[in-house]
Motif scaffolding. Structure first.
Motif, PDB file in Angstrom:
ATOM      1  N   THR A   1      35.852 -12.424  74.147  1.00  0.00           N
ATOM      2  CA  THR A   1      36.133 -11.165  73.459  1.00  0.00           C
ATOM      3  C   THR A   1      35.605 -11.238  72.038  1.00  0.00           C
ATOM      4  O   THR A   1      35.825 -12.236  71.336  1.00  0.00           O
ATOM      5  N   GLY A   2      34.924 -10.192  71.629  1.00  0.00           N
ATOM      6  CA  GLY A   2      34.379 -10.160  70.283  1.00  0.00           C
ATOM      7  C   GLY A   2      35.349  -9.546  69.293  1.00  0.00           C
ATOM      8  O   GLY A   2      36.505  -9.236  69.604  1.00  0.00           O
ATOM      9  N   PHE A   3      34.866  -9.360  68.077  1.00  0.00           N
ATOM     10  CA  PHE A   3      35.656  -8.757  67.008  1.00  0.00           C
ATOM     11  C   PHE A   3      35.460  -7.244  67.051  1.00  0.00           C
ATOM     12  O   PHE A   3      34.330  -6.760  67.084  1.00  0.00           O
ATOM     13  N   HIS A   4      36.579  -6.476  67.047  1.00  0.00           N
ATOM     14  CA  HIS A   4      36.524  -5.024  67.196  1.00  0.00           C
ATOM     15  C   HIS A   4      36.992  -4.331  65.917  1.00  0.00           C
ATOM     16  O   HIS A   4      37.958  -4.770  65.288  1.00  0.00           O
ATOM     17  N   ILE A   5      36.321  -3.233  65.572  1.00  0.00           N
ATOM     18  CA  ILE A   5      36.700  -2.409  64.430  1.00  0.00           C
ATOM     19  C   ILE A   5      36.864  -0.975  64.914  1.00  0.00           C
ATOM     20  O   ILE A   5      35.947  -0.409  65.520  1.00  0.00           O
ATOM     21  N   ASN A   6      38.024  -0.384  64.662  1.00  0.00           N
ATOM     22  CA  ASN A   6      38.315   0.977  65.101  1.00  0.00           C
ATOM     23  C   ASN A   6      37.875   1.967  64.021  1.00  0.00           C
ATOM     24  O   ASN A   6      38.533   2.126  62.996  1.00  0.00           O
ATOM     25  N   LEU A   7      36.760   2.631  64.267  1.00  0.00           N
ATOM     26  CA  LEU A   7      36.222   3.585  63.290  1.00  0.00           C
ATOM     27  C   LEU A   7      37.116   4.813  63.143  1.00  0.00           C
ATOM     28  O   LEU A   7      37.168   5.417  62.077  1.00  0.00           O
ATOM     29  N   GLY A   8      37.777   5.190  64.224  1.00  0.00           N
ATOM     30  CA  GLY A   8      38.652   6.352  64.145  1.00  0.00           C
ATOM     31  C   GLY A   8      39.738   6.163  63.104  1.00  0.00           C
ATOM     32  O   GLY A   8      40.019   7.070  62.309  1.00  0.00           O
ATOM     33  N   GLU A   9      40.355   4.989  63.083  1.00  0.00           N
ATOM     34  CA  GLU A   9      41.397   4.706  62.084  1.00  0.00           C
ATOM     35  C   GLU A   9      40.815   4.666  60.684  1.00  0.00           C
ATOM     36  O   GLU A   9      41.400   5.204  59.735  1.00  0.00           O
ATOM     37  N   LEU A  10      39.637   4.042  60.524  1.00  0.00           N
ATOM     38  CA  LEU A  10      39.027   3.947  59.201  1.00  0.00           C
ATOM     39  C   LEU A  10      38.650   5.324  58.668  1.00  0.00           C
ATOM     40  O   LEU A  10      38.861   5.634  57.494  1.00  0.00           O
ATOM     41  N   ARG A  11      38.098   6.163  59.557  1.00  0.00           N
ATOM     42  CA  ARG A  11      37.683   7.500  59.113  1.00  0.00           C
ATOM     43  C   ARG A  11      38.889   8.328  58.677  1.00  0.00           C
ATOM     44  O   ARG A  11      38.835   9.060  57.691  1.00  0.00           O
ATOM     45  N   GLN A  12      39.984   8.200  59.399  1.00  0.00           N
ATOM     46  CA  GLN A  12      41.175   8.956  59.042  1.00  0.00           C
ATOM     47  C   GLN A  12      41.703   8.523  57.673  1.00  0.00           C
ATOM     48  O   GLN A  12      42.150   9.341  56.878  1.00  0.00           O
ATOM     49  N   ARG A  13      41.636   7.230  57.383  1.00  0.00           N
ATOM     50  CA  ARG A  13      42.079   6.760  56.077  1.00  0.00           C
ATOM     51  C   ARG A  13      41.219   7.334  54.969  1.00  0.00           C
ATOM     52  O   ARG A  13      41.716   7.720  53.911  1.00  0.00           O
ATOM     53  N   GLU A  14      39.894   7.417  55.219  1.00  0.00           N
ATOM     54  CA  GLU A  14      39.007   7.958  54.202  1.00  0.00           C
ATOM     55  C   GLU A  14      39.251   9.449  53.998  1.00  0.00           C
ATOM     56  O   GLU A  14      39.210   9.952  52.881  1.00  0.00           O
ATOM     57  N   VAL A  15      39.514  10.179  55.097  1.00  0.00           N
ATOM     58  CA  VAL A  15      39.819  11.604  54.967  1.00  0.00           C
ATOM     59  C   VAL A  15      41.127  11.795  54.205  1.00  0.00           C
ATOM     60  O   VAL A  15      41.239  12.644  53.324  1.00  0.00           O
ATOM     61  N   ASP A  16      42.120  10.966  54.532  1.00  0.00           N
ATOM     62  CA  ASP A  16      43.412  11.083  53.862  1.00  0.00           C
ATOM     63  C   ASP A  16      43.323  10.767  52.378  1.00  0.00           C
ATOM     64  O   ASP A  16      44.075  11.310  51.568  1.00  0.00           O
ATOM     65  N   SER A  17      42.374   9.882  52.006  1.00  0.00           N
ATOM     66  CA  SER A  17      42.259   9.508  50.589  1.00  0.00           C
ATOM     67  C   SER A  17      41.694  10.627  49.742  1.00  0.00           C
ATOM     68  O   SER A  17      41.855  10.645  48.525  1.00  0.00           O
ATOM     69  N   GLN A  18      40.956  11.587  50.383  1.00  0.00           N
ATOM     70  CA  GLN A  18      40.404  12.751  49.698  1.00  0.00           C
ATOM     71  C   GLN A  18      39.608  12.339  48.465  1.00  0.00           C
ATOM     72  O   GLN A  18      39.839  12.802  47.353  1.00  0.00           O
ATOM     73  N   LYS A  19      38.626  11.465  48.688  1.00  0.00           N
ATOM     74  CA  LYS A  19      37.794  11.010  47.581  1.00  0.00           C
ATOM     75  C   LYS A  19      36.915  12.138  47.074  1.00  0.00           C
ATOM     76  O   LYS A  19      36.395  12.939  47.828  1.00  0.00           O
ATOM     77  N   ALA A  20      36.733  12.186  45.769  1.00  0.00           N
ATOM     78  CA  ALA A  20      35.804  13.150  45.189  1.00  0.00           C
ATOM     79  C   ALA A  20      34.389  12.763  45.566  1.00  0.00           C
ATOM     80  O   ALA A  20      34.084  11.600  45.820  1.00  0.00           O
ATOM     81  N   PHE A  21      33.483  13.760  45.581  1.00  0.00           N
ATOM     82  CA  PHE A  21      32.128  13.449  46.010  1.00  0.00           C
ATOM     83  C   PHE A  21      31.477  12.450  45.075  1.00  0.00           C
ATOM     84  O   PHE A  21      30.642  11.653  45.473  1.00  0.00           O
ATOM     85  N   GLU A  22      31.868  12.415  43.807  1.00  0.00           N
ATOM     86  CA  GLU A  22      31.246  11.492  42.858  1.00  0.00           C
ATOM     87  C   GLU A  22      31.668  10.055  43.119  1.00  0.00           C
ATOM     88  O   GLU A  22      31.042   9.122  42.625  1.00  0.00           O
ATOM     89  N   SER A  23      32.735   9.837  43.885  1.00  0.00           N
ATOM     90  CA  SER A  23      33.161   8.473  44.163  1.00  0.00           C
ATOM     91  C   SER A  23      32.311   7.827  45.245  1.00  0.00           C
ATOM     92  O   SER A  23      32.530   6.676  45.605  1.00  0.00           O
ATOM     93  N   GLU A  24      31.317   8.570  45.792  1.00  0.00           N
ATOM     94  CA  GLU A  24      30.398   7.967  46.741  1.00  0.00           C
ATOM     95  C   GLU A  24      29.679   6.776  46.118  1.00  0.00           C
ATOM     96  O   GLU A  24      29.289   5.833  46.794  1.00  0.00           O
ATOM     97  N   PHE A  25      29.455   6.836  44.802  1.00  0.00           N
ATOM     98  CA  PHE A  25      28.730   5.788  44.105  1.00  0.00           C
ATOM     99  C   PHE A  25      29.620   5.220  43.008  1.00  0.00           C
ATOM    100  O   PHE A  25      29.976   5.912  42.055  1.00  0.00           O
ATOM    101  N   ASP A  26      29.986   3.968  43.166  1.00  0.00           N
ATOM    102  CA  ASP A  26      30.851   3.283  42.225  1.00  0.00           C
ATOM    103  C   ASP A  26      30.033   2.921  40.997  1.00  0.00           C
ATOM    104  O   ASP A  26      29.096   2.115  41.065  1.00  0.00           O
ATOM    105  N   ASN A  27      30.368   3.498  39.866  1.00  0.00           N
ATOM    106  CA  ASN A  27      29.563   3.288  38.669  1.00  0.00           C
ATOM    107  C   ASN A  27      29.727   1.908  38.057  1.00  0.00           C
ATOM    108  O   ASN A  27      29.064   1.581  37.074  1.00  0.00           O
ATOM    109  N   ASP A  28      30.595   1.079  38.625  1.00  0.00           N
ATOM    110  CA  ASP A  28      30.689  -0.304  38.173  1.00  0.00           C
ATOM    111  C   ASP A  28      29.584  -1.158  38.780  1.00  0.00           C
ATOM    112  O   ASP A  28      29.392  -2.302  38.376  1.00  0.00           O
ATOM    113  N   ARG A  29      28.889  -0.616  39.767  1.00  0.00           N
ATOM    114  CA  ARG A  29      27.782  -1.351  40.390  1.00  0.00           C
ATOM    115  C   ARG A  29      26.591  -0.426  40.533  1.00  0.00           C
ATOM    116  O   ARG A  29      26.676   0.632  41.145  1.00  0.00           O
TER     117      ARG A  29
END
Length: 680
Positions: free
Chosen positions: A323-351
């Motif tokens: 068995t390999g390592f599994h990542i559930n994208l559905g859960e990750l996507r829901q967390r990102e939607v719930d976080s309601q990030k502003a569009f400018e946070s797409e790019f972290d200005n610290d990097r």
């Protein structure tokens, strides 16, 4: 993938020490295994190693050859034994890759490049001739960028130092941006006008001259359109396929640490994993172990279970009893939607981000992926990129086969094949024939893709200047010359080259990505066999499926993909999103002549009113705007001035920016629930 950096000051003065320190600190995270350099006169070369093989740990780079040439190599040489045999007397079976490359250059000069089979990028500084050669393998699997100034040349494996520490600003490369909107920019482009990417299979010769720097790009190798492989029986084609595919996988299993394979449940990645297991079982692989990593989306299981790739991933895991390592994208996507990030946070200005690739998009996926790699000691990753185009994936189409028959004037065979395809596809013959014939027409007559009209807010001048790139460089098939199917293969390969060139290295996820389906010998075989072996009437991947029976689970070989359109979520933008904020007021993309801000705001207003708008293009424009603002913070763009739209405050003052991307996400979802990965 190891990292190199070089600067050559023509006048002979060494690069400033503080400049070199900044560059060294930037590239250090990409090469944790060594910190070596070459310095003489006006030339400074830095090398940071990322070891993936036993031989690489014994390398000393930059390497100085007997003639004085300074060679810096990043790659994996697959035909070591053949080259050692040809260069006998100079090398031993234990010689490192860089020693083999240096010996080849000593004997054959730049003609050696065509003999280097593998994934690589290199630089050759010749102090005697005062010249620099930069080159990559024919597929372009590795990265190498360079910039030319009046009195110096700078080159690097990663783009950031060339932009950040140039001591000047850059104009935006419009063609790159246009290609990015259509899919991926051309492989030789970067986002900046004065910075170039070394093209695949094309060495770049740089040399100072009386009238400026000589900048010569030639071709050292290409696929032979006249090569033909013809057998009497299907079994012979199938045996040859198994041989070259096994060799392609075996070459990429050369590693002194465990290897990780991306397993999506699709035909490409599953075949790689199963063939790798076969090679390892024979004792023909150097890697101690092969693990798999998979990501899936279970968001729509209650509507259409077949869209969840975990079922097919499990079939492969059952066959290999691991068995390999599994990542559930559905859960990750829901967390990102719930976080309601502003569009400018797409790019972290610290990097600093030198290309429009969000460093926060799917950050959860990358964090889990990277953490698993570190925990298991993985440094090499196998990817299925290129499999679909090389083996005839996708919807079965008769077009290349019919075009071959048209170009060779085999009209009787054309009539028979047209009849067979029409019966299988349940379509009239004339439209199928027309689709094949129109590929030979000039693009003006054949028509252009509809995508060119999907973003009405583009500035007209931007569209006019970059029409081909916005259409994803539509291919016109030549009637005379190479077979149309060969032309089609090369066109799709260029798309794969562009995709690899676009995604640069990530310091937070160090890995050597390897692509078995982009093996040079494998592609030569696939391009040389008859098209009807690759795709038969109504049968995609005909040869591949026949050849790997017993290697890949039979259920997966017989899988029929189903189209699935997820249900639309709420269409009320005004109810869920807050305001547009600063985006419409000051658009950098407007100041550089890409977007008409007024038209863009009109489109956004339509989205609020639930009218028909190209949502994906709207989101992509917001991403571009976010990235351009990121660049202005770092001061690398030439004269980016903000433009203000009419009636902005009266039209948007009641809204806030934080939920814009969330609202657009709810308006339109991809056609398939499982996003296509490089392993598909």
């Amino acid at each position: 993938m190891s990292v190199q950096f070089g600067r050559w000051n023509f006048e002979g003065q060494p690069p400033a020490s503080d400049y070199i320190e900044k560059v060294s600190a930037t590239i250090a995270p990409y090469g944790p295994d060594s910190n070596d350099s070459y310095s003489k006169g006006g030339v400074k070369i830095l090398y940071r190693a990322f070891h993936t093989t036993n031989e690489s740990q014994r390398e000393a780079q930059p390497h100085i050859s007997p003639s004085g040439a300074v060679i810096t190599w990043d790659g994996r040489l697959d035909n070591r034994a053949e080259l050692i045999s040809e260069l006998r007397g100079f090398l031993t079976p234990g010689s490192t890759d860089i020693e083999i490359v240096a010996a080849a250059h000593e004997k054959w000069g730049t003609n050696c490049l065509a003999k280097l089979i593998g994934d690589w990028a290199l630089s050759i500084w010749n102090p005697t001739h005062r010249s620099l050669i930069l080159a990559k393998d024919p597929i372009g699997t590795h990265h190498l960028y360079y910039s030319i100034d009046t009195d110096q040349i700078t080159w690097c494996t990663i783009l950031d130092p060339l932009v950040r520490f140039a001591g000047k600003t850059f104009a935006l490369n419009e063609e790159y941006i246009a290609g990015w909107f259509s899919m991926f920019p051309a492989a030789h482009l970067t986002p900046y006008v004065d910075i170039h990417s070394v093209p695949p299979s094309s060495p770049v010769l740089l040399r100072p001259g009386k009238h400026g720097t000589k900048h010569i790009i030639t071709k050292y190798w290409d696929f032979d359109p006249g090569k033909r492989i013809c057998y009497r029986t299907d079994a012979e084609y199938e045996e040859h396929f198994r041989t070259v595919f096994a060799a392609a996988v075996q070459r990429r299993l050369r590693s002194d640490s465990p290897i990780l394979a991306e397993l999506s449940g699709g035909m490409d990645s599953s075949s790689i994993v199963c063939m790798a297991d076969t090679v390892i079982a024979r004792g023909a692989a150097e890697t101690p172990r092969l693990d798999t990593i998979s990501w899936f989306d279970d968001s729509y299981d209650h509507l259409e279970p077949d869209t969840n790739e975990l079922h097919w991933i499990t079939k492969v895991e059952e066959k290999r009893s691991r068995t390999g390592f599994h990542i559930n994208l559905g859960e990750l996507r829901q967390r990102e939607v719930d976080s309601q990030k502003a569009f400018e946070s797409e790019f972290d200005n610290d990097r600093f981000v030198s290309a429009p690739i969000p460093n926060s998009r799917l950050s959860g996926l990358f964090k889990q992926y990277s953490a698993y790699m570190r925990s298991q000691g993985h440094r090499v990753v196998l990817s299925g990129l290129g499999g679909e185009s090389a083996t005839g994936g996708g919807t079965p189409t008769p077009t290349p086969e019919l075009q071959n028959l048209l170009a060779r004037a085999r009209f009787f065979a054309l009539a028979l094949r047209l009849k067979a395809w029409a019966a299988k596809m349940r379509k009239p013959r004339l439209p199928l024939l027309w689709e094949a014939a129109r590929g030979f027409f000039p693009l003006v007559l054949a028509g252009v893709p509809k995508e060119i009209h999907r973003a009405p807010w583009f500035h007209p001048g931007f569209v006019r200047r970059n029409h081909a790139a916005l259409c994803a460089y539509p291919l016109r098939i030549k009637l005379f010359g190479p077979l149309p199917s060969f032309q089609d293969y090369v066109g799709t390969l260029n798309g794969d080259r562009s995709q690899m060139a676009f995604f640069g290295l990530r310091s937070d996820m160090l890995r050597d990505l390897r692509y078995p389906y982009l093996d040079r010998d494998f592609l030569e075989f696939m391009y040389a066999i008859p098209r009807e072996q690759v795709v038969r009437v109504g049968q995609r991947r005909s040869l591949m499926k026949r050849a790997i029976v017993g290697i890949v689970p039979g259920e997966l070989l017989n899988r029929k993909r189903k189209a699935f359109v997820p249900p639309e979520r709420s269409k009320s933008v005004s109810a869920e999103s807050a305001s547009f904020g600063e985006t419409g007021e000051q658009m950098v993309s407007g100041s550089v002549g890409i977007v008409d801000p007024n038209r863009f705001l009109e489109a956004f207003q339509k989205a609020r009113r639930n009218e028909e708008v190209p949502i994906e293009s709207l989101k992509r424009t917001l991403m571009l705007e976010s990235w351009l603002r990121h660049l202005t913070i770092y001061g690398v763009l030439t004269n980016p001035t903000a433009t203000k739209s009419r009636d902005y405050y009266s039209r948007h003052s009641e809204r806030s920016e934080e939920s814009l991307c969330v609202s657009l996400e709810t308006r339109e979802r991809p056609v398939t629930a499982q996003p296509k990965s490089s392993a598909s």
